[in-house]
Design an enzyme around this catalytic site. Structure first.
Site, PDB file in Angstrom:
ATOM      1  N   ARG A 105      83.393 -32.288 -19.179  1.00 27.16           N
ATOM      2  CA  ARG A 105      82.040 -32.021 -19.789  1.00 27.16           C
ATOM      3  C   ARG A 105      81.466 -30.737 -19.176  1.00 27.16           C
ATOM      4  NH1 ARG A 105      78.900 -36.485 -16.562  1.00 27.16           N
ATOM      5  NH2 ARG A 105      79.960 -37.542 -18.289  1.00 27.16           N
ATOM      6  N   ARG A 138      74.135 -31.893 -10.969  1.00 34.28           N
ATOM      7  CA  ARG A 138      74.445 -32.121 -12.511  1.00 34.28           C
ATOM      8  C   ARG A 138      73.668 -31.153 -13.456  1.00 34.28           C
ATOM      9  NH1 ARG A 138      77.713 -36.674 -13.064  1.00 34.28           N
ATOM     10  NH2 ARG A 138      78.844 -37.134 -10.947  1.00 34.28           N
ATOM     11  N   LYS A 150      76.502 -37.578  -6.975  1.00 33.04           N
ATOM     12  CA  LYS A 150      75.796 -36.880  -7.824  1.00 33.04           C
ATOM     13  C   LYS A 150      74.590 -36.592  -7.633  1.00 33.04           C
ATOM     14  CE  LYS A 150      77.342 -40.024 -10.919  1.00 33.04           C
ATOM     15  NZ  LYS A 150      77.145 -40.813 -12.190  1.00 33.04           N
ATOM     16  N   LYS A 192      70.728 -35.451  -9.602  1.00 34.01           N
ATOM     17  CA  LYS A 192      70.199 -35.192 -10.950  1.00 34.01           C
ATOM     18  C   LYS A 192      68.806 -34.539 -10.960  1.00 34.01           C
ATOM     19  CE  LYS A 192      73.255 -37.975 -13.163  1.00 34.01           C
ATOM     20  NZ  LYS A 192      73.474 -39.389 -14.361  1.00 34.01           N
ATOM     21  N   CYS A 196      75.607 -45.032 -24.744  1.00 36.39           N
ATOM     22  CA  CYS A 196      76.610 -44.372 -24.113  1.00 36.39           C
ATOM     23  C   CYS A 196      77.697 -44.359 -24.662  1.00 36.39           C
ATOM     24  CB  CYS A 196      76.781 -45.255 -22.717  1.00 36.39           C
ATOM     25  SG  CYS A 196      77.885 -46.508 -22.605  1.00 36.39           S
ATOM     26  N   CYS A 245      85.748 -44.592 -21.645  1.00 34.62           N
ATOM     27  CA  CYS A 245      85.248 -44.739 -20.325  1.00 34.62           C
ATOM     28  C   CYS A 245      85.963 -46.023 -19.479  1.00 34.62           C
ATOM     29  CB  CYS A 245      83.885 -45.303 -20.411  1.00 34.62           C
ATOM     30  SG  CYS A 245      82.984 -45.617 -18.705  1.00 34.62           S
ATOM     31  N   CYS A 272      77.882 -50.790 -19.488  1.00 35.02           N
ATOM     32  CA  CYS A 272      78.064 -51.468 -18.198  1.00 35.02           C
ATOM     33  C   CYS A 272      76.722 -51.131 -17.449  1.00 35.02           C
ATOM     34  CB  CYS A 272      79.355 -51.001 -17.438  1.00 35.02           C
ATOM     35  SG  CYS A 272      78.983 -49.350 -16.680  1.00 35.02           S
ATOM     36  N   CYS A 284      74.276 -45.276 -18.287  1.00 34.03           N
ATOM     37  CA  CYS A 284      74.311 -43.720 -18.885  1.00 34.03           C
ATOM     38  C   CYS A 284      73.426 -43.604 -19.985  1.00 34.03           C
ATOM     39  CB  CYS A 284      75.841 -43.477 -19.257  1.00 34.03           C
ATOM     40  SG  CYS A 284      76.960 -43.707 -17.732  1.00 34.03           S
TER      41      CYS A 284
HETATM   42 FE1  SRM Z   1      77.243 -41.510 -16.689  1.00 31.94          FE
HETATM   43  C1  SRM Z   1      79.553 -42.614 -14.945  1.00 31.94           C
HETATM   44  C2  SRM Z   1      79.252 -41.244 -19.120  1.00 31.94           C
HETATM   45  C3  SRM Z   1      74.707 -40.053 -18.111  1.00 31.94           C
HETATM   46  C4  SRM Z   1      75.024 -43.185 -14.657  1.00 31.94           C
HETATM   47  N1  SRM Z   1      79.165 -41.917 -16.776  1.00 31.94           N
HETATM   48  C5  SRM Z   1      80.064 -42.291 -15.908  1.00 31.94           C
HETATM   49  C6  SRM Z   1      81.644 -42.024 -16.322  1.00 31.94           C
HETATM   50  C7  SRM Z   1      81.992 -40.561 -16.089  1.00 31.94           C
HETATM   51  C8  SRM Z   1      82.397 -43.183 -16.101  1.00 31.94           C
HETATM   52  C9  SRM Z   1      83.287 -42.780 -14.839  1.00 31.94           C
HETATM   53  O1  SRM Z   1      82.688 -42.577 -13.704  1.00 31.94           O
HETATM   54  O2  SRM Z   1      84.702 -43.033 -14.871  1.00 31.94           O
HETATM   55  C10 SRM Z   1      81.209 -42.022 -17.898  1.00 31.94           C
HETATM   56  C11 SRM Z   1      82.198 -41.209 -18.858  1.00 31.94           C
HETATM   57  C12 SRM Z   1      82.252 -41.846 -20.126  1.00 31.94           C
HETATM   58  C13 SRM Z   1      83.226 -41.218 -21.173  1.00 31.94           C
HETATM   59  O3  SRM Z   1      83.961 -41.583 -21.353  1.00 31.94           O
HETATM   60  O4  SRM Z   1      82.769 -40.024 -21.414  1.00 31.94           O
HETATM   61  C14 SRM Z   1      79.531 -41.565 -17.824  1.00 31.94           C
HETATM   62  N2  SRM Z   1      76.948 -40.562 -18.387  1.00 31.94           N
HETATM   63  C15 SRM Z   1      77.865 -40.598 -19.224  1.00 31.94           C
HETATM   64  C16 SRM Z   1      77.477 -39.928 -20.675  1.00 31.94           C
HETATM   65  C17 SRM Z   1      78.311 -39.072 -21.266  1.00 31.94           C
HETATM   66  C18 SRM Z   1      76.831 -40.760 -21.323  1.00 31.94           C
HETATM   67  C19 SRM Z   1      76.507 -40.496 -22.955  1.00 31.94           C
HETATM   68  O5  SRM Z   1      76.693 -41.244 -23.978  1.00 31.94           O
HETATM   69  O6  SRM Z   1      75.852 -39.505 -23.144  1.00 31.94           O
HETATM   70  C20 SRM Z   1      76.178 -39.147 -19.814  1.00 31.94           C
HETATM   71  C21 SRM Z   1      76.553 -37.771 -19.459  1.00 31.94           C
HETATM   72  C22 SRM Z   1      75.256 -36.945 -18.939  1.00 31.94           C
HETATM   73  C23 SRM Z   1      75.979 -35.734 -18.496  1.00 31.94           C
HETATM   74  O7  SRM Z   1      76.013 -34.680 -19.561  1.00 31.94           O
HETATM   75  O8  SRM Z   1      75.879 -34.983 -17.343  1.00 31.94           O
HETATM   76  C24 SRM Z   1      75.935 -39.719 -18.670  1.00 31.94           C
HETATM   77  N3  SRM Z   1      75.027 -41.775 -16.351  1.00 31.94           N
HETATM   78  C25 SRM Z   1      74.304 -40.853 -17.411  1.00 31.94           C
HETATM   79  C26 SRM Z   1      73.002 -41.379 -16.835  1.00 31.94           C
HETATM   80  C27 SRM Z   1      71.652 -40.840 -17.618  1.00 31.94           C
HETATM   81  C28 SRM Z   1      71.134 -39.461 -17.016  1.00 31.94           C
HETATM   82  O9  SRM Z   1      71.714 -38.957 -16.303  1.00 31.94           O
HETATM   83  O10 SRM Z   1      70.103 -39.100 -17.549  1.00 31.94           O
HETATM   84  C29 SRM Z   1      72.976 -42.227 -15.845  1.00 31.94           C
HETATM   85  C30 SRM Z   1      71.709 -42.986 -15.176  1.00 31.94           C
HETATM   86  C31 SRM Z   1      71.243 -42.172 -14.290  1.00 31.94           C
HETATM   87  C32 SRM Z   1      71.683 -41.963 -12.940  1.00 31.94           C
HETATM   88  O11 SRM Z   1      72.618 -41.342 -12.763  1.00 31.94           O
HETATM   89  O12 SRM Z   1      71.078 -43.111 -12.100  1.00 31.94           O
HETATM   90  C33 SRM Z   1      74.614 -42.345 -15.569  1.00 31.94           C
HETATM   91  N4  SRM Z   1      77.315 -42.817 -15.067  1.00 31.94           N
HETATM   92  C34 SRM Z   1      76.203 -43.005 -14.245  1.00 31.94           C
HETATM   93  C35 SRM Z   1      76.713 -44.102 -13.024  1.00 31.94           C
HETATM   94  C36 SRM Z   1      75.884 -44.754 -12.061  1.00 31.94           C
HETATM   95  C37 SRM Z   1      75.641 -43.881 -10.868  1.00 31.94           C
HETATM   96  C38 SRM Z   1      74.780 -44.267  -9.758  1.00 31.94           C
HETATM   97  O13 SRM Z   1      74.768 -43.954  -8.867  1.00 31.94           O
HETATM   98  O14 SRM Z   1      74.060 -45.584  -9.960  1.00 31.94           O
HETATM   99  C39 SRM Z   1      78.077 -43.870 -13.097  1.00 31.94           C
HETATM  100  C40 SRM Z   1      79.316 -44.489 -12.222  1.00 31.94           C
HETATM  101  C41 SRM Z   1      79.520 -43.598 -10.962  1.00 31.94           C
HETATM  102  O15 SRM Z   1      78.828 -42.456 -10.863  1.00 31.94           O
HETATM  103  O16 SRM Z   1      80.151 -44.193 -10.119  1.00 31.94           O
HETATM  104  C42 SRM Z   1      78.366 -43.174 -14.437  1.00 31.94           C
HETATM  105 FE1  SF4 Z   2      80.758 -45.990 -19.205  1.00 32.98          FE
HETATM  106 FE2  SF4 Z   2      79.206 -47.644 -18.113  1.00 32.98          FE
HETATM  107 FE3  SF4 Z   2      78.537 -45.003 -18.419  1.00 32.98          FE
HETATM  108 FE4  SF4 Z   2      78.678 -46.495 -20.572  1.00 32.98          FE
HETATM  109  S1  SF4 Z   2      77.158 -47.027 -18.984  1.00 32.98           S
HETATM  110  S2  SF4 Z   2      79.556 -44.549 -20.330  1.00 32.98           S
HETATM  111  S3  SF4 Z   2      80.488 -47.918 -19.996  1.00 32.98           S
HETATM  112  S4  SF4 Z   2      79.969 -45.742 -17.109  1.00 32.98           S
END
Ligand code: SRM
Ligand code: SF4
Length: 591
Positions: free
Chosen positions: A96, A165, A240, A242, A467, A473, A508, A512
């Site tokens: 990324r 991030r 992380k 944000k 997502c 993922c 899930c 995201c």
């Molecule tokens: Fe996310 C984890 C994809 C935005 C909350 N996210 C992941 C991972 C890295 C899976 C992993 O940990 O193994 C995913 C990779 C999937 C893949 O195959 O690419 C993933 N997140 C994404 C992206 C690519 C979704 C998308 O379709 O665009 C977004 C990348 C953003 C970026 O450029 O940095 C993405 N993730 C978000 C958002 C929305 C936002 O930030 O605006 C959230 C919710 C906001 C938040 O953080 O509370 C989000 N992602 C999570 C979480 C839950 C974190 C938490 O503390 O609650 C995880 C799981 C974790 O971190 O353990 C996670």
């Molecule tokens: Fe993966 Fe869950 Fe984030 Fe979708 S919402 S990209 S399934 S971690």
């Protein structure tokens, strides 16, 4: 808010003890020790990354590499089949990039496209935080990707891991000509300052991936090589972190979902000051009541001169009070819930050496949302920008609609040297287009099938976010990106395509796609089964609520269709879908 005012908060000393902040290393989460003892994320990463005998790295190296924007993944589509055949998983990496405010120069976009072509699965994936990521990169290609990025002053450093991030900002803040928004041009600069301030200082990334070459004087990080992590400390953030910047009128960054939200208040074309919001976060785990989505609290108001110090204060409070034993509870939102917004404001004041005033009240009606699709005049005379719809952010030539997306976008950027910007809705903007080129670019876009927001693109699809989920993922419980277009197809067939409803799906509950902030949120519970959440608003100011559990994928269109039909029949004049659901409440809607 009312609930928060009457809540009894804890003593900060108790919280620090409970969260193991000063506890000995063995009581802390394993990653804490790993970070601290890794010599600035170095660990064994270089050795393992260059080891040609295996396609993956160890768990420790993987956890360190997240800070370089890299995720070790495997192809989940072939996992079982390979297991049955006695084969190891099909390993690869996701990388990324960091693009503050989603902005890329034409040269940067072209190298991103080259990377997709040469080293990944052939697609550029726009993320919900306005950047680009690549899937399917082999371990031995990681260096080539990083070097290619570095050659155009791009980086993946800090795009993932326990640091700040990609900083979100309206992608057209510095170019949009809307008179009411004058003054927000300054955000782009603010976003870049925050980005530079929050990059980790360790030069491990460069040592490992560019062989320590201090050659590229232009690389942003190369200038920061003093290694001293004055902001983060030796254990970095607990989790992380944000940050987003916005004005209320155009909440395209979903400001309430960030750990730190910076809301600029404009007056006569100037930024009068900023409201600081803290404690947003959307992830949770099914069945674990200790985790939940939360929108941020308004904390205080600061002057333009103070805003960077305010950013430092919020980051360091989370650094010092965030949970270091339980990573599921390590986000700032839980600190806010334990200690309360009043304590937080006072603590920010202590760190900034002044008593801070409360945030300026912003009425709900002041919040708006713009997805920036279509043609718009820029504030720079004679220039235009165009927002283009990219379904779920996946830019590739092999897609179900047969649209040569990558080739078309590359062709335009190459020929017209347009600036490129990513939106938080996973769409793309081409900017700095001279008036004389508007007709030609329109023709190219129309010819390719790419939509600028009108024509065949339905309003429902336009407002969809998904997502990544399967097959890459590792946390996915069910499909998202690959099934959402089909759900929208069915809703269109049922006659609901023209409704303006924000609908988001996540594979899930990590959410995201920011599904908890949408009017209809769909969150996978298991393969083919989804929870439906309703009642969020189009402008992104409140969370939705659970409406139905474990609904089969095939039943989603009918369930959603029933709700839309009811809204059409019973709504008040001008009442939006989310507001209608919120007003009636889920119990009434279940009847
Ligand atoms: Fe996310 C984890 C994809 C935005 C909350 N996210 C992941 C991972 C890295 C899976 C992993 O940990 O193994 C995913 C990779 C999937 C893949 O195959 O690419 C993933 N997140 C994404 C992206 C690519 C979704 C998308 O379709 O665009 C977004 C990348 C953003 C970026 O450029 O940095 C993405 N993730 C978000 C958002 C929305 C936002 O930030 O605006 C959230 C919710 C906001 C938040 O953080 O509370 C989000 N992602 C999570 C979480 C839950 C974190 C938490 O503390 O609650 C995880 C799981 C974790 O971190 O353990 C996670
Ligand atoms: Fe993966 Fe869950 Fe984030 Fe979708 S919402 S990209 S399934 S971690």
């Amino acid at each position: 808010m009312a609930e928060q005012c009457t809540k009894q908060y804890k003593d900060p000393a108790v919280v620090r003890a409970e969260q193991g902040i000063d506890a000995p290393a063995e009581k802390k989460a394993g990653v804490e020790k790993l970070k601290r003892e890794s010599n600035g994320f170095r660990g064994n990463v270089k050795k393992e990354m260059l080891d040609e005998s295996v396609p993956m790295v160890s768990e420790d190296s993987y956890n360190l590499m997240k800070h370089f924007g890299m995720y070790q993944q495997d192809d989940r589509d072939t996992r079982n089949e390979r297991k049955r055949a006695g084969l190891d998983k099909d390993w690869s990496f996701m990388i990324r990039t960091k693009l503050p405010g989603g902005c890329a120069t034409p040269e940067q976009y072209l190298i991103l496209d080259d990377i997709a072509n040469n080293w990944s699965n052939g697609s550029l994936r726009i993320t919900t935080r306005q950047t680009i990521q690549f899937h399917g990169v082999g371990k031995l290609k990681l260096q080539s990707v990083v070097r290619a990025l570095n050659s155009r002053l791009l980086t993946s450093y800090g795009a993932c891991g326990d640091v700040v991030r990609n900083v979100m900002n309206c992608p057209v803040a510095d170019i949009d000509a809307t008179p009411a928004y004058r003054g927000r041009q300054i955000f782009t600069e603010l976003t870049n300052v925050i980005n530079a301030r929050t990059l980790p200082r360790t030069s491990a990334f460069y040592d490992i991936f560019i062989n320590g070459e201090k050659d590229n004087e232009l690389a942003p990080i190369a200038r920061l090589r003093d290694e001293k992590e004055d902001l983060y400390g030796d254990s970095y953030m607990p989790r992380k972190f944000k940050i987003g910047v916005t004005i209320p009128q155009d909440n395209c960054v979903d400001i309430f979902s960030h750990d730190l939200g910076i809301v600029a208040l404009l007056e006569n074309g100037f930024v009068k000051g900023y409201n600081i919001l803290a404690g947003g976060g959307l992830g949770s785990s099914h069945g674990n009541k200790e985790t939940y989505p939360r929108i941020s609290d308004p904390i205080c108001h600061v002057t333009p001169d103070e805003v960077i110090r305010a950013v430092d204060a919020v980051i360091t409070i989370q650094r010092d009070y965030g949970n270091r034993t339980n990573r599921k509870r390590a986000r700032l939102k839980y600190v806010l819930d334990e200690l309360g917004p009043e304590w937080f404001r006072a603590e920010m004041g202590r760190r900034m050496s002044r008593e801070l005033p409360e945030a300026v009240a912003i009425p709900d009606s002041a919040w708006g949302f713009d997805d920036h699709l279509g043609w718009h005049e820029q504030i720079q005379p004679g220039l235009f920008y165009v927002g283009i719809f990219i379904e779920n952010g996946r830019i590739c030539d092999k897609n179900r609609d047969g649209i040569p997306m990558r080739t078309t976008l590359r062709g335009i950027v190459e020929k017209f040297r347009t600036q490129v910007r990513m939106t938080g809705q996973q769409n793309i903007i081409l900017a700095n287009i001279a008036e004389k080129h508007v007709a030609e670019i329109t023709k190219i876009l129309n010819g390719s099938g790419l939509s600028t927001g009108s024509g065949k693109l339905s309003t429902l699809r336009r407002n969809e976010i998904s997502c990544v989920s399967l097959p890459t993922c590792g946390l996915a419980l069910g499909e998202a990106e690959r099934v959402m277009p089909g759900v929208i197809d069915k809703l269109e067939e049922m006659g609901f395509g023209n409704e303006r409803i924000m609908i988001r799906i996540s594979g899930c509950p990590n959410s995201c796609s920011r599904a908890p902030m949408s009017e209809i949120g769909l969150i996978a519970r298991a393969p083919g089964k989804y929870n439906i959440y309703i009642g969020g608003d189009y402008e992104g100011t409140r969370l939705n609520k659970l409406f139905k559990e474990t609904v089969l994928l095939d039943e989603l269109p009918n369930e959603i269709g029933k709700l839309i039909t009811r809204w059409r029949a019973e709504r008040l004049q001008g009442e939006e879908f989310g507001d209608f659901c919120h007003r009636l409440g889920n119990e009434a809607l279940l009847k």
